[in-house]
Design a protein around this motif. Structure first.
Motif, mmCIF file in Angstrom:
data_model
loop_
_atom_site.group_PDB
_atom_site.id
_atom_site.type_symbol
_atom_site.label_atom_id
_atom_site.label_comp_id
_atom_site.label_asym_id
_atom_site.label_seq_id
_atom_site.Cartn_x
_atom_site.Cartn_y
_atom_site.Cartn_z
ATOM 1 N N MET A 184 0.838 -1.195 0.000
ATOM 2 C CA MET A 184 0.000 0.000 0.000
ATOM 3 C C MET A 184 0.876 1.250 0.000
ATOM 4 S SD MET A 184 -2.803 1.192 2.827
ATOM 5 C CE MET A 184 -3.549 2.822 2.749
ATOM 6 N N SER A 185 0.609 2.124 -0.945
ATOM 7 C CA SER A 185 1.316 3.401 -1.024
ATOM 8 C C SER A 185 0.345 4.538 -0.745
ATOM 9 C CB SER A 185 1.943 3.596 -2.410
ATOM 10 O OG SER A 185 2.886 2.577 -2.674
ATOM 11 N N LEU A 186 0.844 5.587 -0.111
ATOM 12 C CA LEU A 186 0.030 6.772 0.148
ATOM 13 C C LEU A 186 0.713 7.986 -0.478
ATOM 14 C CD1 LEU A 186 -0.981 6.186 3.879
ATOM 15 C CD2 LEU A 186 -2.481 6.058 1.889
ATOM 16 N N TYR A 187 -0.103 8.793 -1.144
ATOM 17 C CA TYR A 187 0.361 10.015 -1.797
ATOM 18 C C TYR A 187 -0.219 11.214 -1.045
ATOM 19 C CZ TYR A 187 1.574 6.993 -5.762
ATOM 20 O OH TYR A 187 2.110 6.009 -6.567
ATOM 21 N N TYR A 188 0.662 12.115 -0.626
ATOM 22 C CA TYR A 188 0.235 13.315 0.096
ATOM 23 C C TYR A 188 0.567 14.551 -0.746
ATOM 24 C CZ TYR A 188 -0.388 10.584 4.355
ATOM 25 O OH TYR A 188 -0.817 9.684 5.281
ATOM 26 N N THR A 189 -0.410 15.444 -0.838
ATOM 27 C CA THR A 189 -0.218 16.683 -1.602
ATOM 28 C C THR A 189 -0.692 17.876 -0.767
ATOM 29 O OG1 THR A 189 -0.747 15.453 -3.624
ATOM 30 C CG2 THR A 189 -0.670 17.870 -3.778
ATOM 31 N N LYS A 190 0.191 18.848 -0.568
ATOM 32 C CA LYS A 190 -0.224 20.065 0.116
ATOM 33 C C LYS A 190 -0.916 20.970 -0.889
ATOM 34 C CE LYS A 190 1.303 23.705 3.259
ATOM 35 N NZ LYS A 190 2.435 24.361 3.953
ATOM 36 N N THR A 191 -2.243 21.129 -0.699
ATOM 37 C CA THR A 191 -3.042 21.860 -1.689
ATOM 38 C C THR A 191 -3.443 23.252 -1.216
ATOM 39 O OG1 THR A 191 -5.017 20.788 -0.802
ATOM 40 C CG2 THR A 191 -3.962 19.765 -2.728
ATOM 41 N N VAL A 198 -5.006 13.336 0.338
ATOM 42 C CA VAL A 198 -4.445 11.999 0.532
ATOM 43 C C VAL A 198 -5.036 11.064 -0.515
ATOM 44 C CG1 VAL A 198 -4.081 10.099 2.136
ATOM 45 C CG2 VAL A 198 -4.299 12.440 2.999
ATOM 46 N N ARG A 199 -4.171 10.337 -1.215
ATOM 47 C CA ARG A 199 -4.586 9.303 -2.165
ATOM 48 C C ARG A 199 -3.871 7.998 -1.814
ATOM 49 N NH1 ARG A 199 -6.867 11.372 -7.079
ATOM 50 N NH2 ARG A 199 -6.907 13.661 -7.092
ATOM 51 N N ALA A 200 -4.451 6.873 -2.259
ATOM 52 C CA ALA A 200 -3.874 5.560 -1.940
ATOM 53 C C ALA A 200 -3.788 4.707 -3.187
ATOM 54 C CB ALA A 200 -4.717 4.858 -0.876
ATOM 55 N N ALA A 201 -2.808 3.800 -3.183
ATOM 56 C CA ALA A 201 -2.631 2.847 -4.275
ATOM 57 C C ALA A 201 -2.249 1.498 -3.692
ATOM 58 C CB ALA A 201 -1.551 3.330 -5.238
ATOM 59 N N LEU A 202 -2.652 0.426 -4.389
ATOM 60 C CA LEU A 202 -2.240 -0.939 -4.045
ATOM 61 C C LEU A 202 -1.452 -1.509 -5.207
ATOM 62 C CD1 LEU A 202 -5.069 -2.977 -2.268
ATOM 63 C CD2 LEU A 202 -3.111 -1.809 -1.276
ATOM 64 N N ASP A 203 -0.251 -1.959 -4.918
ATOM 65 C CA ASP A 203 0.611 -2.533 -5.947
ATOM 66 C C ASP A 203 0.693 -1.622 -7.169
ATOM 67 O OD1 ASP A 203 0.884 -4.757 -4.275
ATOM 68 O OD2 ASP A 203 -0.824 -5.778 -5.202
ATOM 69 N N ASN A 231 -12.495 5.935 3.578
ATOM 70 C CA ASN A 231 -12.581 4.633 2.920
ATOM 71 C C ASN A 231 -11.962 4.716 1.523
ATOM 72 O OD1 ASN A 231 -13.902 1.848 3.210
ATOM 73 N ND2 ASN A 231 -14.488 2.511 1.166
ATOM 74 N N PHE A 232 -11.124 3.743 1.221
ATOM 75 C CA PHE A 232 -10.493 3.658 -0.098
ATOM 76 C C PHE A 232 -10.949 2.378 -0.785
ATOM 77 C CE2 PHE A 232 -7.652 6.518 2.157
ATOM 78 C CZ PHE A 232 -7.420 7.507 1.211
ATOM 79 N N ASP A 233 -11.408 2.505 -2.017
ATOM 80 C CA ASP A 233 -11.965 1.393 -2.792
ATOM 81 C C ASP A 233 -10.993 1.042 -3.922
ATOM 82 O OD1 ASP A 233 -13.397 -0.394 -4.288
ATOM 83 O OD2 ASP A 233 -15.201 0.837 -4.447
ATOM 84 N N PHE A 234 -10.514 -0.199 -3.911
ATOM 85 C CA PHE A 234 -9.550 -0.636 -4.920
ATOM 86 C C PHE A 234 -10.170 -1.561 -5.952
ATOM 87 C CE2 PHE A 234 -7.240 0.475 -1.099
ATOM 88 C CZ PHE A 234 -6.288 1.363 -1.596
ATOM 89 N N GLY A 235 -11.495 -1.726 -5.869
ATOM 90 C CA GLY A 235 -12.202 -2.471 -6.892
ATOM 91 C C GLY A 235 -11.847 -3.944 -6.916
ATOM 92 N N ASP A 236 -11.916 -4.528 -8.119
ATOM 93 C CA ASP A 236 -11.638 -5.955 -8.313
ATOM 94 C C ASP A 236 -10.134 -6.153 -8.510
ATOM 95 O OD1 ASP A 236 -11.586 -8.603 -8.906
ATOM 96 O OD2 ASP A 236 -12.844 -8.466 -10.722
ATOM 97 N N GLU A 248 -10.937 0.959 5.430
ATOM 98 C CA GLU A 248 -10.855 2.295 6.007
ATOM 99 C C GLU A 248 -9.432 2.579 6.480
ATOM 100 O OE1 GLU A 248 -14.083 4.277 8.682
ATOM 101 O OE2 GLU A 248 -12.607 3.375 10.035
ATOM 102 N N VAL A 249 -8.975 3.777 6.203
ATOM 103 C CA VAL A 249 -7.670 4.243 6.672
ATOM 104 C C VAL A 249 -7.903 5.377 7.655
ATOM 105 C CG1 VAL A 249 -5.459 5.262 6.048
ATOM 106 C CG2 VAL A 249 -6.529 3.578 4.527
ATOM 107 N N ASP A 250 -7.433 5.181 8.893
ATOM 108 C CA ASP A 250 -7.610 6.196 9.940
ATOM 109 C C ASP A 250 -6.286 6.921 10.143
ATOM 110 O OD1 ASP A 250 -8.203 7.751 12.113
ATOM 111 O OD2 ASP A 250 -9.258 6.173 13.199
ATOM 112 N N LEU A 251 -6.301 8.241 9.934
ATOM 113 C CA LEU A 251 -5.096 9.063 10.023
ATOM 114 C C LEU A 251 -5.002 9.820 11.342
ATOM 115 C CD1 LEU A 251 -5.332 10.547 6.431
ATOM 116 C CD2 LEU A 251 -3.866 8.673 7.173
#
Length: 390
Positions: A184-191, A198-203, A231-236, A248-251
């Motif tokens: 699991m990777s997390l992307y942080y952007t100061k906007t 915050v965005r998330a990716a799997l593999d 909540n992050f949804d990674f689909g199928d 769910e990701v709790d920060l």
């Protein structure tokens, strides 16, 4: 003639030698407690009639603790006894040399089973664990307050464009319903001022939807009442696991301070399948079954007992004692509480026999035996002389 007095002395010395011999024989027996003989004089009509064995006193002083490095060796650092069941009877011991039977019971060399506080045999019943899908992640970061703001209106997020986000980190591993591990990777952007996306990716595959937004107050903390769980949804995932895969990701606890980006914690509740690899017993007696997937599961608590009068316990052999009216009923509890000592794994309690003192006592008992025997012989000689005079 006073043969009876000397004969009682011979019998008493013989009993003492028996006890000393038993102590010496068990000087290397784990958990053994030495005994000593108590004597009482015999009088009738103010006439001394010799001595008798009044009783045998058990010494429940603690023996030295010796490290073995074997996880199923237990010692009690302090007072108390292990509780075992054998042939449907409860028994007590200071010997914590245990083995695990094929069906998961903790047994001593004679097959007596270690019990819990209810007197039921402790047992590991689960020798494998199934996969558990990740349902939640707890993670905390520090985000650098001095990071440059990125205007989403002019710089849209692009995974392959490092200029479109402030930080990316491989936060940790999560598991799908089949127990397959995914990075699991997390992307942080100061906007904006005190605002991050915050965005998330799997593999390497991004979660569906747009990024989640977290805000910080002027103290660099997420304000009370603001959402911290998303909540992050990674689909199928395309491997036959649950579709869609989401969690769910709790920060909560994430901060924005003027220091470098830092991953402080990552914890998740999923796991791959695992097989039983051994047990761990804590100083408080909790029995933890360990599995190859890194999980541990508490299977019970070691039953500990103490007695108001331990010297009243009845020896049963095989390092076991039974409760009696003289000892009183067992007072049950957990190791490390009340008058019960804590447990030390990888350790055994040596016999408390003082071999040097036993050898000294043996010499004294031997002299007593010989002196009484000589008194009998002398009286026999005198009787023979008197008889011959007649």
């Amino acid at each position: 003639m006073g043969f009876s007095q000397s004969l009682s002395g011979v019998n008493a010395a013989s009993s003492q030698l028996d006890t000393i011999g038993n102590n010496i024989a068990n000087s290397q027996t784990v958990g053994f407690k030495s005994s000593s003989v108590q004597f009482a004089d015999i009088f009738a009509n103010s006439q001394g009639l010799g001595t008798r064995v009044a009783g045998t006193l058990q010494n429940f002083g603690t023996g030295s603790l010796e490290t073995t490095g074997r996880g199923l060796d237990l010692a009690i650092a302090g007072d108390g006894f292990f509780q075992f069941t054998q042939n449907e009877q409860l028994a007590y011991s200071r010997n914590g040399q245990l083995n695990m039977s094929a069906d998961g019971y903790f047994e001593n060399a004679q097959g007596a089973r270690l019990t819990d506080q209810q007197g039921e045999p402790l047992q590991v019943t689960q020798f494998s664990q199934g996969a558990q899908e990740t349902a939640g992640v707890d993670t905390q970061f520090n985000l650098n307050a001095e990071a440059e703001e990125i205007d989403r209106a002019t710089v849209p997020f692009a995974q392959d464009d490092s200029g479109s986000y402030s930080y990316v980190t491989n936060a940790g591993t999560v598991y799908d319903s089949l127990g397959v591990a995914h990075d699991m990777s997390l992307y942080y952007t100061k906007t904006g001022s005190n605002e991050w996306e915050v965005r998330a990716a799997l593999d390497g595959e991004m979660a569906a939807g747009t990024g989640e937004t977290i805000n910080f107050n002027t103290n660099g903390q997420i304000p009370d009442g603001d959402p911290t769980a998303f909540n992050f949804d990674f689909g199928d995932l395309g491997n036959g696991s649950t579709n869609p895969f989401n969690f769910e990701v709790d920060l909560a606890g994430t901060t924005q301070y003027g220091s470098e980006f830092e991953l402080r914690n990552f914890a998740q509740d999923g796991n791959t399948s695992g097989t039983f690899v051994g047990v761990e017993i804590t100083e408080n007696g909790e029995v933890l079954a360990n599995y190859s997937n890194g999980n541990s599961e508490e299977v019970g608590i070691v039953g500990m007992a103490n007695f108001r009068n331990p010297e009243g316990l009845e020896p049963q052999g095989d390092n076991l004692w039974a409760a009696t009216q003289e000892s009183g009923a067992a007072l049950l509890g957990q190791a490390g509480t009340g008058q019960l000592g804590s447990l030390e794994s990888g350790t055994v309690e040596a016999s408390n026999v003082d071999l040097t003192q036993e050898l000294v006592d043996m010499i004294i008992a031997q002299r007593n035996f010989q002196a009484n025997n000589n008194a009998i012989q002398t009286q026999s000689d005198i009787l023979e002389t008197v008889t011959n005079l007649r």
